[in-house]
Each structure stands twice: as structure tokens, then as C-alpha cells.
Design a protein around this motif. Structure first.
Motif, PDB file in Angstrom:
ATOM      1  N   LYS A   1       3.504   8.434 -35.312  1.00  0.00           N
ATOM      2  CA  LYS A   1       3.877   7.020 -35.191  1.00  0.00           C
ATOM      3  C   LYS A   1       3.505   6.264 -36.467  1.00  0.00           C
ATOM      4  O   LYS A   1       4.279   5.454 -36.970  1.00  0.00           O
ATOM      5  CB  LYS A   1       3.169   6.402 -33.987  1.00  0.00           C
ATOM      6  CG  LYS A   1       3.595   5.006 -33.677  1.00  0.00           C
ATOM      7  CD  LYS A   1       2.944   4.511 -32.403  1.00  0.00           C
ATOM      8  CE  LYS A   1       3.414   3.115 -32.074  1.00  0.00           C
ATOM      9  NZ  LYS A   1       2.812   2.617 -30.832  1.00  0.00           N
ATOM     10  N   GLU A   2       2.318   6.541 -37.005  1.00  0.00           N
ATOM     11  CA  GLU A   2       1.848   5.855 -38.212  1.00  0.00           C
ATOM     12  C   GLU A   2       2.661   6.243 -39.445  1.00  0.00           C
ATOM     13  O   GLU A   2       2.908   5.419 -40.322  1.00  0.00           O
ATOM     14  CB  GLU A   2       0.373   6.169 -38.449  1.00  0.00           C
ATOM     15  CG  GLU A   2      -0.235   5.406 -39.596  1.00  0.00           C
ATOM     16  CD  GLU A   2      -1.732   5.655 -39.753  1.00  0.00           C
ATOM     17  OE1 GLU A   2      -2.276   5.185 -40.766  1.00  0.00           O
ATOM     18  OE2 GLU A   2      -2.354   6.311 -38.890  1.00  0.00           O
ATOM     19  N   TYR A   3       3.085   7.501 -39.515  1.00  0.00           N
ATOM     20  CA  TYR A   3       3.831   7.997 -40.674  1.00  0.00           C
ATOM     21  C   TYR A   3       5.262   8.354 -40.261  1.00  0.00           C
ATOM     22  O   TYR A   3       5.791   9.392 -40.637  1.00  0.00           O
ATOM     23  CB  TYR A   3       3.106   9.198 -41.294  1.00  0.00           C
ATOM     24  CG  TYR A   3       1.760   8.797 -41.838  1.00  0.00           C
ATOM     25  CD1 TYR A   3       1.649   8.280 -43.120  1.00  0.00           C
ATOM     26  CD2 TYR A   3       0.618   8.877 -41.053  1.00  0.00           C
ATOM     27  CE1 TYR A   3       0.426   7.871 -43.613  1.00  0.00           C
ATOM     28  CE2 TYR A   3      -0.616   8.468 -41.542  1.00  0.00           C
ATOM     29  CZ  TYR A   3      -0.709   7.964 -42.815  1.00  0.00           C
ATOM     30  OH  TYR A   3      -1.912   7.550 -43.305  1.00  0.00           O
ATOM     31  N   SER A   4       5.852   7.458 -39.523  1.00  0.00           N
ATOM     32  CA  SER A   4       7.161   7.669 -38.917  1.00  0.00           C
ATOM     33  C   SER A   4       8.292   7.741 -39.943  1.00  0.00           C
ATOM     34  O   SER A   4       8.338   6.968 -40.904  1.00  0.00           O
ATOM     35  CB  SER A   4       7.445   6.535 -37.934  1.00  0.00           C
ATOM     36  OG  SER A   4       8.758   6.633 -37.453  1.00  0.00           O
ATOM     37  N   ILE A   5       9.195   8.648 -39.688  1.00  0.00           N
ATOM     38  CA  ILE A   5      10.387   8.777 -40.528  1.00  0.00           C
ATOM     39  C   ILE A   5      11.370   7.637 -40.245  1.00  0.00           C
ATOM     40  O   ILE A   5      12.291   7.416 -41.018  1.00  0.00           O
ATOM     41  CB  ILE A   5      11.070  10.148 -40.325  1.00  0.00           C
ATOM     42  CG1 ILE A   5      11.421  10.355 -38.857  1.00  0.00           C
ATOM     43  CG2 ILE A   5      10.197  11.261 -40.872  1.00  0.00           C
ATOM     44  CD1 ILE A   5      12.179  11.623 -38.560  1.00  0.00           C
ATOM     45  N   ASP A   6      11.150   6.912 -39.174  1.00  0.00           N
ATOM     46  CA  ASP A   6      12.036   5.788 -38.824  1.00  0.00           C
ATOM     47  C   ASP A   6      11.953   4.653 -39.836  1.00  0.00           C
ATOM     48  O   ASP A   6      12.857   3.815 -39.906  1.00  0.00           O
ATOM     49  CB  ASP A   6      11.692   5.252 -37.434  1.00  0.00           C
ATOM     50  CG  ASP A   6      11.962   6.272 -36.346  1.00  0.00           C
ATOM     51  OD1 ASP A   6      12.808   7.177 -36.562  1.00  0.00           O
ATOM     52  OD2 ASP A   6      11.324   6.183 -35.281  1.00  0.00           O
ATOM     53  N   SER A   7      10.889   4.616 -40.618  1.00  0.00           N
ATOM     54  CA  SER A   7      10.719   3.532 -41.584  1.00  0.00           C
ATOM     55  C   SER A   7      11.324   3.860 -42.953  1.00  0.00           C
ATOM     56  O   SER A   7      11.219   3.062 -43.883  1.00  0.00           O
ATOM     57  CB  SER A   7       9.240   3.190 -41.736  1.00  0.00           C
ATOM     58  OG  SER A   7       8.525   4.294 -42.239  1.00  0.00           O
ATOM     59  N   ILE A   8      11.986   4.997 -43.079  1.00  0.00           N
ATOM     60  CA  ILE A   8      12.587   5.383 -44.365  1.00  0.00           C
ATOM     61  C   ILE A   8      13.814   4.516 -44.636  1.00  0.00           C
ATOM     62  O   ILE A   8      14.721   4.444 -43.816  1.00  0.00           O
ATOM     63  CB  ILE A   8      12.976   6.870 -44.381  1.00  0.00           C
ATOM     64  CG1 ILE A   8      11.750   7.750 -44.186  1.00  0.00           C
ATOM     65  CG2 ILE A   8      13.703   7.219 -45.680  1.00  0.00           C
ATOM     66  CD1 ILE A   8      12.064   9.222 -44.043  1.00  0.00           C
ATOM     67  N   LYS A   9      13.823   3.909 -45.803  1.00  0.00           N
ATOM     68  CA  LYS A   9      14.959   3.074 -46.228  1.00  0.00           C
ATOM     69  C   LYS A   9      15.714   3.716 -47.397  1.00  0.00           C
ATOM     70  O   LYS A   9      16.893   3.488 -47.573  1.00  0.00           O
ATOM     71  CB  LYS A   9      14.459   1.689 -46.673  1.00  0.00           C
ATOM     72  CG  LYS A   9      13.634   0.957 -45.643  1.00  0.00           C
ATOM     73  CD  LYS A   9      14.496   0.260 -44.630  1.00  0.00           C
ATOM     74  CE  LYS A   9      13.688  -0.659 -43.738  1.00  0.00           C
ATOM     75  NZ  LYS A   9      13.285  -0.082 -42.497  1.00  0.00           N
ATOM     76  N   ASP A  10      15.030   4.508 -48.179  1.00  0.00           N
ATOM     77  CA  ASP A  10      15.590   5.147 -49.360  1.00  0.00           C
ATOM     78  C   ASP A  10      16.660   6.162 -48.953  1.00  0.00           C
ATOM     79  O   ASP A  10      16.398   7.086 -48.174  1.00  0.00           O
ATOM     80  CB  ASP A  10      14.455   5.843 -50.131  1.00  0.00           C
ATOM     81  CG  ASP A  10      14.906   6.469 -51.423  1.00  0.00           C
ATOM     82  OD1 ASP A  10      15.924   7.195 -51.425  1.00  0.00           O
ATOM     83  OD2 ASP A  10      14.222   6.243 -52.436  1.00  0.00           O
ATOM     84  N   VAL A  11      17.874   5.997 -49.496  1.00  0.00           N
ATOM     85  CA  VAL A  11      19.012   6.862 -49.147  1.00  0.00           C
ATOM     86  C   VAL A  11      18.737   8.321 -49.497  1.00  0.00           C
ATOM     87  O   VAL A  11      19.052   9.229 -48.718  1.00  0.00           O
ATOM     88  CB  VAL A  11      20.301   6.357 -49.845  1.00  0.00           C
ATOM     89  CG1 VAL A  11      21.465   7.313 -49.607  1.00  0.00           C
ATOM     90  CG2 VAL A  11      20.648   4.970 -49.386  1.00  0.00           C
ATOM     91  N   LYS A  12      18.127   8.547 -50.665  1.00  0.00           N
ATOM     92  CA  LYS A  12      17.846   9.921 -51.087  1.00  0.00           C
ATOM     93  C   LYS A  12      16.870  10.601 -50.121  1.00  0.00           C
ATOM     94  O   LYS A  12      17.049  11.766 -49.763  1.00  0.00           O
ATOM     95  CB  LYS A  12      17.278   9.938 -52.502  1.00  0.00           C
ATOM     96  CG  LYS A  12      17.095  11.323 -53.051  1.00  0.00           C
ATOM     97  CD  LYS A  12      16.695  11.309 -54.502  1.00  0.00           C
ATOM     98  CE  LYS A  12      16.564  12.735 -55.000  1.00  0.00           C
ATOM     99  NZ  LYS A  12      16.272  12.801 -56.420  1.00  0.00           N
ATOM    100  N   LEU A  13      15.852   9.865 -49.685  1.00  0.00           N
ATOM    101  CA  LEU A  13      14.900  10.432 -48.725  1.00  0.00           C
ATOM    102  C   LEU A  13      15.570  10.708 -47.382  1.00  0.00           C
ATOM    103  O   LEU A  13      15.260  11.706 -46.725  1.00  0.00           O
ATOM    104  CB  LEU A  13      13.702   9.499 -48.530  1.00  0.00           C
ATOM    105  CG  LEU A  13      12.652   9.508 -49.636  1.00  0.00           C
ATOM    106  CD1 LEU A  13      11.573   8.475 -49.360  1.00  0.00           C
ATOM    107  CD2 LEU A  13      12.037  10.883 -49.789  1.00  0.00           C
ATOM    108  N   LEU A  14      16.481   9.834 -46.981  1.00  0.00           N
ATOM    109  CA  LEU A  14      17.218  10.060 -45.729  1.00  0.00           C
ATOM    110  C   LEU A  14      18.063  11.324 -45.813  1.00  0.00           C
ATOM    111  O   LEU A  14      18.161  12.090 -44.854  1.00  0.00           O
ATOM    112  CB  LEU A  14      18.084   8.851 -45.385  1.00  0.00           C
ATOM    113  CG  LEU A  14      17.327   7.608 -44.908  1.00  0.00           C
ATOM    114  CD1 LEU A  14      18.260   6.402 -44.847  1.00  0.00           C
ATOM    115  CD2 LEU A  14      16.667   7.858 -43.563  1.00  0.00           C
ATOM    116  N   GLU A  15      18.662  11.564 -46.981  1.00  0.00           N
ATOM    117  CA  GLU A  15      19.430  12.793 -47.178  1.00  0.00           C
ATOM    118  C   GLU A  15      18.526  14.012 -47.101  1.00  0.00           C
ATOM    119  O   GLU A  15      18.867  15.020 -46.470  1.00  0.00           O
ATOM    120  CB  GLU A  15      20.145  12.763 -48.528  1.00  0.00           C
ATOM    121  CG  GLU A  15      21.292  11.798 -48.596  1.00  0.00           C
ATOM    122  CD  GLU A  15      21.879  11.665 -50.000  1.00  0.00           C
ATOM    123  OE1 GLU A  15      21.428  12.373 -50.926  1.00  0.00           O
ATOM    124  OE2 GLU A  15      22.795  10.831 -50.158  1.00  0.00           O
TER     125      GLU A  15
END
Length: 146
Positions: free
Chosen positions: A45-59
Motif C-alpha cells: 500500500k505504501e509503495y503502490s504501483i497505483d501512484s505511477i504517473k510516468d509513462v515509461k514506468l507504466l510500460e
């Protein structure tokens, strides 16, 4: 002829036992001695992937799904920014654009021992918050040995 097949089988088993499988694709093992039941849930929850905004990281996050082993993924915003794929007893994968443009595992030549130790320390330190005294002591020893 049967003797030759038997000899080949023996050689294969011995090579698997001594040499071929000595290294693992894990980046490191984790000490989970007396870890609280909800610890991983709280960490995810603290290091959630849901908070990723960077397109490259999402890829790259999507690339974790195509890796040979299924893992949970943690997102670290703080430097070094990275995605770490883990199973509950070990760290399997990492993506850090400053190291490589690919997802790496413990056998990846781009991932130095120094980086493996840093990654191990990063996750093990998080786990220590949720361990009893004995577990914390073991974790500290594990980190210092590495």
C-alpha cells in the motif's frame, strides 16, 4: 547401449547438482523471521504501483507481467526511482532506468553485486519495521553480511 544412456543420465544429474544450477535468478533472499501477518499488505500500500504517473514506468510495469515468474511489484519514487518485483521470500526483478532499460534479475550482468546489496537493504529495511526483535536482529545480520 543401455549403459551409455545410464551414463548420460548420471552425467546430466551431476552437472545439474554441481555447477549448472548453482546460481539463482533471484536478486536476493529475504529474512522473514516473525514477520507480522499484514506486513506485505502495508508495504504494498505504501509503495503502490497505483501512484505511477510516468509513462515509461507504466510500460515497464506491463513488462513485469511477461517475466517468467509472477511477482508483486513495489514502486519507489525516492531516488533511485525503481520498480522491484518480489515474491514473499525473495526479490526476483528490478527495473531502474539508471542501470538498464530492461527488467533485470539476479543473473543479469548489468546488475552489480553493489546494486544487489542496495536493493536487498532497501526491502529488508522495510520488512524490519514489521519483525519481532529476533527477526530484526537476523535482518541486521543479513544486511551486514551482504
Amino acid at each position: 547401449m543401455k549403459f551409455i544412456y545410464l551414463l548420460i543420465i548420471i552425467v546430466l544429474f551431476q552437472s545439474c547438482r554441481y555447477g549448472i544450477n548453482e546460481k539463482t535468478s533471484w536478486i536476493c533472499d529475504l529474512n522473514t523471521t516473525c514477520l507480522e501477518d499484514n506486513s506485505w499488505t502495508l508495504i504494498m500500500k505504501e509503495y503502490s504501483i497505483d501512484s505511477i504517473k510516468d509513462v515509461k514506468l507504466l510500460e515497464k510495469l506491463q513488462d513485469f507481467k511477461s517475466q517468467p515468474f509472477q511477482t508483486n511489484v513495489l514502486y519507489f519514487k525516492d531516488e533511485p526511482t525503481e520498480l522491484i518485483g518480489f515474491e514473499y521470500y525473495g526479490i526476483r526483478y528490478v527495473y531502474n532506468s539508471k542501470i538498464s532499460n530492461q527488467i533485470l534479475n539476479g543473473l543479469s550482468p548489468q546488475l552489480s553485486d553493489k546494486e544487489k546489496k542496495r536493493i536487498h537493504k532497501r526491502i529488508q529495511t522495510l520488512l524490519m519495521k514489521y519483525q519481532c526483535k529476533e527477526g530484526k536482529a537476523e535482518s541486521k545480520n543479513t544486511i551486514s553480511e551482504n
